[in-house]
Design a protein around this motif. Structure first.
Motif, PDB file in Angstrom:
ATOM      1  N   CYS A 118      45.778  12.181  40.384  1.00  0.00           N
ATOM      2  CA  CYS A 118      45.635  13.358  41.249  1.00  0.00           C
ATOM      3  C   CYS A 118      46.571  13.261  42.456  1.00  0.00           C
ATOM      4  CB  CYS A 118      44.184  13.436  41.724  1.00  0.00           C
ATOM      5  SG  CYS A 118      43.829  14.879  42.725  1.00  0.00           S
ATOM      6  N   CYS A 123      38.288  11.437  42.525  1.00  0.00           N
ATOM      7  CA  CYS A 123      39.047  12.574  41.985  1.00  0.00           C
ATOM      8  C   CYS A 123      38.914  12.603  40.465  1.00  0.00           C
ATOM      9  CB  CYS A 123      40.531  12.476  42.347  1.00  0.00           C
ATOM     10  SG  CYS A 123      40.851  12.658  44.095  1.00  0.00           S
ATOM     11  N   HIS A 174      46.198  15.252  45.052  1.00  0.00           N
ATOM     12  CA  HIS A 174      45.352  15.795  46.140  1.00  0.00           C
ATOM     13  C   HIS A 174      45.990  17.016  46.782  1.00  0.00           C
ATOM     14  CE1 HIS A 174      44.102  11.776  45.337  1.00  0.00           C
ATOM     15  NE2 HIS A 174      45.022  11.217  46.119  1.00  0.00           N
ATOM     16  N   CYS A 183      39.283  17.589  42.909  1.00  0.00           N
ATOM     17  CA  CYS A 183      39.892  16.620  43.843  1.00  0.00           C
ATOM     18  C   CYS A 183      38.889  16.271  44.949  1.00  0.00           C
ATOM     19  CB  CYS A 183      41.172  17.192  44.438  1.00  0.00           C
ATOM     20  SG  CYS A 183      41.843  16.124  45.726  1.00  0.00           S
ATOM     21  N   ALA A 184      38.504  15.002  44.986  1.00  0.00           N
ATOM     22  CA  ALA A 184      37.498  14.549  45.962  1.00  0.00           C
ATOM     23  C   ALA A 184      38.057  14.558  47.380  1.00  0.00           C
ATOM     24  CB  ALA A 184      37.031  13.146  45.588  1.00  0.00           C
ATOM     25  N   VAL A 185      39.392  14.389  47.493  1.00  0.00           N
ATOM     26  CA  VAL A 185      40.017  14.348  48.826  1.00  0.00           C
ATOM     27  C   VAL A 185      39.971  15.743  49.459  1.00  0.00           C
ATOM     28  CG1 VAL A 185      42.150  13.836  50.066  1.00  0.00           C
ATOM     29  CG2 VAL A 185      41.471  12.394  48.173  1.00  0.00           C
TER      30      VAL A 185
HETATM   31 ZN   LIG Z   1      42.610  14.213  44.542  1.00  0.00          ZN
END
Ligand SMILES: [Zn+2]
Ligand SMILES: Nc1nc2c(ncn2[C@@H]2O[C@H](COP(=O)(O)OP(=O)(O)OP(=O)(O)O)[C@@H](O)[C@H]2O)c(=O)[nH]1
Ligand SMILES: [Mg+2]
Length: 367
Positions: A294, A289, A296, A302-304
């Motif tokens: 973050c 992220c 999420h 945001c990688a999630v």
């Molecule tokens: Zn995130």
């Protein structure tokens, strides 16, 4: 017989059968005097059934323990004062717990509620019927992770279902690193796989909703009908629970098992690190992220959220994670508020004492 204790039965069970070892002996050896060790097999409201070298005795706790709010739970190894001169018998201390199964307080109660102590293994029991719920299982998993005990999930009532494998697959997919076994307590089938977990000097506890078959399983394993099961139900006004008290019993293998009443509310009581452990998939994605704090939910980069969009993370998993995270924060706040209230009450008490003192002084001066 003295009033403070009452011998219930004289079983051929020794403390060694209940897991007493060198380390417990070492802890106990610091108590010099007319003391004997014991293990709590049932905790009632104000009295405790304790196995001691003298048999199972129903005992109260000492006034000092009450003051310190040192309350024994099932599974505790305790120090019992057994004075041959006065006949006094009471619990005077608890030996330091190796593990504790705790949950967040329900209703009015704040903070940690200890359910049992010195537990090696937890059988989380569910069934393929209406009880089956991944969020519920996750909560139990968090409780166990935080306790230091080892979890195993049992899908009981496998006999009621033509194909149990979709349930097992779903648990393995959505919960991950835990052994899952289908069993039928009623038909005593599938129980052989549990043997490796039921070794001597180990203590196992059963957790799960009311009606999933915890007591039926206990009876199947002990080969008795000691534990009341579903047919006889006591209505406590809040729900129907057959088992009403936590109770420890022993198997011929030398394993101790604790049956518990079904939990109505499973509040998680745990430190954040156990949440990370349980949701290590999300935590490892979150390393990517953009912002280190973050949440999420709606942050850019945001990688999630990206993993959900790409289909590599199930949205339900993030939902569960956020929900439990919020709950843990709430429990902490609740505990802090409880502490503040206690502190306020303590000061009120001190002020009250001061007031009484001043009034008394005035009365003496005016005499
Ligand atoms: Zn995130
Ligand atoms: N078909 C089937 N019924 C079962 C099985 N295990 C338990 N039951 C039934 O489920 C009902 C509830 O069982 P209990 O053992 O009392 O459930 P419990 O989890 O101890 O419930 P509480 O004490 O209220 O927490 C009873 O009628 C049991 O006969 C099983 O493997 N198969
Ligand atoms: Mg029961």
């Amino acid at each position: 017989m003295n009033k403070s204790s009452e011998i219930i039965e004289n079983p051929p069970i020794t403390l060694k059968d209940l897991g007493w070892d060198e380390d417990w002996n070492f802890l106990f050896s610091s108590f010099k005097g007319p003391y004997i060790p014991g293990r709590v097999v049932t905790a009632h409201k104000t009295r405790y059934d304790v196995i001691t070298p003298d048999g199972i005795i129903s005992l109260p706790i000492s006034g000092a323990m009450k003051t310190k709010k040192m309350i024994p739970v099932v599974g505790d190894f305790v120090v019992v004062l057994s004075d041959p001169d006065t006949g006094t018998k009471m619990i005077v201390s608890i030996l330091e717990r190796r593990t504790t199964i705790s949950r967040g307080g329900s209703g009015e109660h704040t903070g940690e509620q200890v359910i049992a102590a010195n537990i090696d293994m937890v059988f989380i029991i569910t069934d393929p019927g209406h009880d089956f719920s991944i969020p519920r299982l996750l909560r139990y998993m968090l409780i166990v992770r935080a306790s230091g005990a080892h979890p195993v999930i049992l899908l009981n009532k496998a006999d009621t279902c033509d194909d149990i494998s979709p349930f097992i697959n779903q648990i393995q997919r959505e919960i991950g690193d835990v052994s899952v076994f289908p069993v039928s307590a009623l038909q005593s089938s599938g129980l052989d796989v549990l043997k490796p977990y039921l070794g001597s000097q180990k203590t196992v506890i059963f957790l799960g909703s009311s009606g999933v078959g915890k007591s039926t399983l206990m009876n199947a394993l002990t080969g008795s009908t000691d534990q009341k099961t579903g047919e006889i139900r006591e209505d406590d006004g809040k729900g129907r629970h057959t088992t009403t008290v936590r109770h420890l019993t022993t198997l011929p293998s030398g394993c101790c098992i604790v049956d518990t009443p079904g939990m109505r509310e499973i509040r998680v009581w745990t430190a954040g690190e156990h949440l990370s452990e349980e949701f290590s998939d999300i935590e490892s994605i979150a390393v990517g992220c953009k912002f280190s704090d973050c949440t999420h939910q709606n942050e850019p980069g945001c990688a999630v959220i990206q993993a959900i969009t790409e289909g590599t993370l199930m949205p339900g998993r993030l939902e569960q994670y956020l929900k439990i995270q919020k709950e843990i924060a709430f429990e902490k706040d609740k505990a802090n508020i409880g502490l503040k209230r206690m502190e306020k009450e303590r000061w009120q008490g001190i002020c009250e004492l001061g007031k009484n003192y001043r009034e008394k002084k005035r009365w003496i001066q005016n005499r």
